[in-house]
Scaffold this motif. Structure first.
Motif, mmCIF file in Angstrom:
data_model
loop_
_atom_site.group_PDB
_atom_site.id
_atom_site.type_symbol
_atom_site.label_atom_id
_atom_site.label_comp_id
_atom_site.label_asym_id
_atom_site.label_seq_id
_atom_site.Cartn_x
_atom_site.Cartn_y
_atom_site.Cartn_z
ATOM 1 N N GLU A 1 -41.227 -44.406 5.262
ATOM 2 C CA GLU A 1 -41.744 -43.053 5.503
ATOM 3 C C GLU A 1 -41.073 -42.286 6.448
ATOM 4 O OE1 GLU A 1 -46.055 -43.632 6.050
ATOM 5 O OE2 GLU A 1 -46.037 -41.530 7.429
ATOM 6 N N GLU A 2 -40.691 -42.935 7.459
ATOM 7 C CA GLU A 2 -39.712 -42.166 8.598
ATOM 8 C C GLU A 2 -38.511 -41.834 7.833
ATOM 9 O OE1 GLU A 2 -41.500 -40.972 10.872
ATOM 10 O OE2 GLU A 2 -42.971 -42.273 10.693
ATOM 11 N N LEU A 3 -37.875 -42.410 6.847
ATOM 12 C CA LEU A 3 -36.751 -42.075 6.277
ATOM 13 C C LEU A 3 -36.935 -40.992 5.353
ATOM 14 C CD1 LEU A 3 -33.816 -42.606 5.648
ATOM 15 C CD2 LEU A 3 -34.364 -44.299 4.038
ATOM 16 N N ALA A 4 -38.200 -41.169 4.789
ATOM 17 C CA ALA A 4 -38.583 -39.831 3.743
ATOM 18 C C ALA A 4 -38.580 -38.540 4.520
ATOM 19 C CB ALA A 4 -39.697 -40.207 2.996
ATOM 20 N N ARG A 5 -39.325 -38.672 5.767
ATOM 21 C CA ARG A 5 -39.518 -37.320 6.656
ATOM 22 C C ARG A 5 -38.140 -37.044 7.070
ATOM 23 N NH1 ARG A 5 -39.823 -36.678 11.868
ATOM 24 N NH2 ARG A 5 -41.387 -35.255 12.727
ATOM 25 N N GLU A 6 -37.141 -37.627 7.471
ATOM 26 C CA GLU A 6 -36.009 -37.425 8.080
ATOM 27 C C GLU A 6 -35.115 -36.646 7.093
ATOM 28 O OE1 GLU A 6 -35.367 -37.722 11.060
ATOM 29 O OE2 GLU A 6 -33.226 -36.889 11.169
ATOM 30 N N LEU B 1 -43.621 -53.291 12.911
ATOM 31 C CA LEU B 1 -42.512 -52.442 12.209
ATOM 32 C C LEU B 1 -42.352 -53.187 10.901
ATOM 33 C CD1 LEU B 1 -40.911 -49.890 13.667
ATOM 34 C CD2 LEU B 1 -39.053 -51.504 13.191
ATOM 35 N N LEU B 2 -42.660 -52.491 9.637
ATOM 36 C CA LEU B 2 -42.637 -52.685 8.320
ATOM 37 C C LEU B 2 -40.999 -52.929 7.906
ATOM 38 C CD1 LEU B 2 -45.745 -51.237 7.196
ATOM 39 C CD2 LEU B 2 -45.441 -53.487 7.794
ATOM 40 N N ALA B 3 -40.146 -53.709 8.706
ATOM 41 C CA ALA B 3 -38.796 -53.524 8.560
ATOM 42 C C ALA B 3 -38.084 -54.232 7.169
ATOM 43 C CB ALA B 3 -38.012 -53.806 9.874
ATOM 44 N N ALA C 1 -36.134 -44.982 12.524
ATOM 45 C CA ALA C 1 -37.548 -45.877 12.643
ATOM 46 C C ALA C 1 -37.517 -46.080 14.387
ATOM 47 C CB ALA C 1 -37.610 -47.067 11.731
ATOM 48 N N ALA C 2 -36.655 -46.404 14.758
ATOM 49 C CA ALA C 2 -36.700 -46.884 16.334
ATOM 50 C C ALA C 2 -37.071 -45.715 17.287
ATOM 51 C CB ALA C 2 -35.340 -47.475 16.731
ATOM 52 N N ARG C 3 -36.435 -44.411 16.806
ATOM 53 C CA ARG C 3 -36.760 -43.163 17.649
ATOM 54 C C ARG C 3 -38.320 -42.492 17.295
ATOM 55 N NH1 ARG C 3 -33.991 -39.041 14.993
ATOM 56 N NH2 ARG C 3 -36.359 -38.155 13.992
ATOM 57 N N ARG C 4 -38.469 -42.985 16.033
ATOM 58 C CA ARG C 4 -40.045 -42.737 15.804
ATOM 59 C C ARG C 4 -40.956 -43.470 16.352
ATOM 60 N NH1 ARG C 4 -41.943 -37.997 14.330
ATOM 61 N NH2 ARG C 4 -43.366 -38.758 12.488
ATOM 62 N N CYS C 5 -40.382 -44.831 16.436
ATOM 63 C CA CYS C 5 -41.558 -45.813 17.151
ATOM 64 C C CYS C 5 -41.695 -45.295 18.654
ATOM 65 C CB CYS C 5 -40.843 -47.288 17.105
ATOM 66 S SG CYS C 5 -41.857 -48.372 17.566
#
Lengths: 234, 234
Positions: A218-223, A194-196, A108-112
């Motif tokens: 969502e970013e975890l799903a993508r990765e 960030l919806l952390a 998430a941090a990288r995608r941010c």
């Protein structure tokens, strides 16, 4: 070689379903057989992570290990933890298995940084997560300085997460709580939210207020889709 | 003694997620730990059931058995099959395990009698399911006479199931197909529509046309919650 996913879930169960659906919806697939093999252990008995971090509550790692072993028995090639706060325990879990556990906080941090360059993120999460400083470190590694909610704001976040989403109560009556929380953070310099906590995308999606938001689920799903050798839906 | 659920899923994956969410939403639960332990094997590689029943396609039972064994290894106390057509293979699967497999077709037929007494149900399902006569028999055991879609109507159902829901395409453009299908069946005597393919509740929920509908996925969720010793949400 296509790989499978294991979801160490139940923290909470609706957040696990949210991750599962995001993986399905984001995978390029015309037929059942185009989808990734996914194993889920939805284990609501995993002790509360914030209680363990802050208040001397029961250690969640033994129960998480039990779920991890189930995913290993099924043959999962990688493991996802749909609970941001649980990432505090990721190093201990990873030490128990050779199966890679994807780190949602770093993803998430990288995608941010990629999606919102130059914008200051506010980290919306549980008291337990915020106390660990996990996201502050992950963001710092990406060169980002983040805003942490103050004590009163953290109280409101805990209310929304525990008394509303986890309690399966209607979210609409909480629209003003959510709106004023975001406004307050925006006034203090937040430029992206960030919806952390994995319960918060469910809330944000239902209440439809202005963000911009970054959704670690969502970013975890993508990765995970890319890690398993599948394609993202166009 | 509270019991756990195993979901032998992936037929298709979105229908599996639909069942999972229905179980969570229908369970009386204020906290994560109030939820049932649920194991899911979402296995999109299970060969198509209609193809196996009607067109000499690959037997799905070996791959379903592999998923069943995973659920057993996790410790599931009962097994759910979120695919009506797959119920054709339930006796062969049940012969392979002591873990009870709940029969969605019988559960739905009983609930149809309870909820819609005296009304004639139309069975909306795949060509494979309808060819097996599974629901006609289950309904007859409840003293109900049902309406089976004709060949043209079955063609439209297969289109909606395979080319729309399973292909993750937008459902809104199919509203007229769905409306006229229901109207035609109503004109021929249908008084309640049995959504007897687990992709159809997703379609019916999105397109919001008049029923009344009976959703076997929802009835399976309800029965599973009670079987496991949990309470339904009030």
């Amino acid at each position: 070689m296509k790989k499978s996913i294991g979801i160490l879930g139940g923290m909470g169960p609706m957040a696990t379903a949210d991750l599962y659906i995001k993986i399905l919806a984001m995978t390029r697939a015309d037929r059942d057989c185009d989808h990734i093999r996914i194993y889920i252990d939805s284990d609501g008995q995993i002790p509360d992570r914030t209680a363990a971090i802050l208040y001397g509550g029961e250690d969640p790692v033994p129960e998480m290990t039990c779920a991890l072993r189930n995913l290993e028995k099924c043959g999962a090639d990688c493991v996802l933890l749909p609970c941001n706060t649980a990432h505090c325990f990721l190093p201990r879990l990873q030490a128990l298995t050779d199966t890679p556990i994807l780190d949602m906080t770093r993803i998430a941090a990288r995608r941010c940084r990629e999606l919102f360059p130059g914008r200051r993120p506010a980290i919306l999460g549980t008291r337990g997560l915020l106390a660990t400083g996990l996201y502050a470190r992950a963001m710092a590694e990406e060169g980002l300085d983040c805003l942490i909610p103050n004590d009163e704001e953290q109280g409101r976040l805990m209310h929304l997460i525990y008394d509303v989403v986890k309690a399966s109560l209607p979210m609409e009556p909480e629209k003003e709580t959510w709106r004023s929380l975001l406004e307050g953070l925006r006034a203090r310099g937040a430029e992206v939210f960030l919806l952390a906590c994995t319960e918060l995308p469910i809330l944000a999606n239902t209440l439809e207020l202005d963000g911009p938001f970054l959704d670690p689920t969502e970013e975890l799903a993508r990765e995970a889709i890319l890690t398993c050798g599948y394609e993202l839906k166009g």
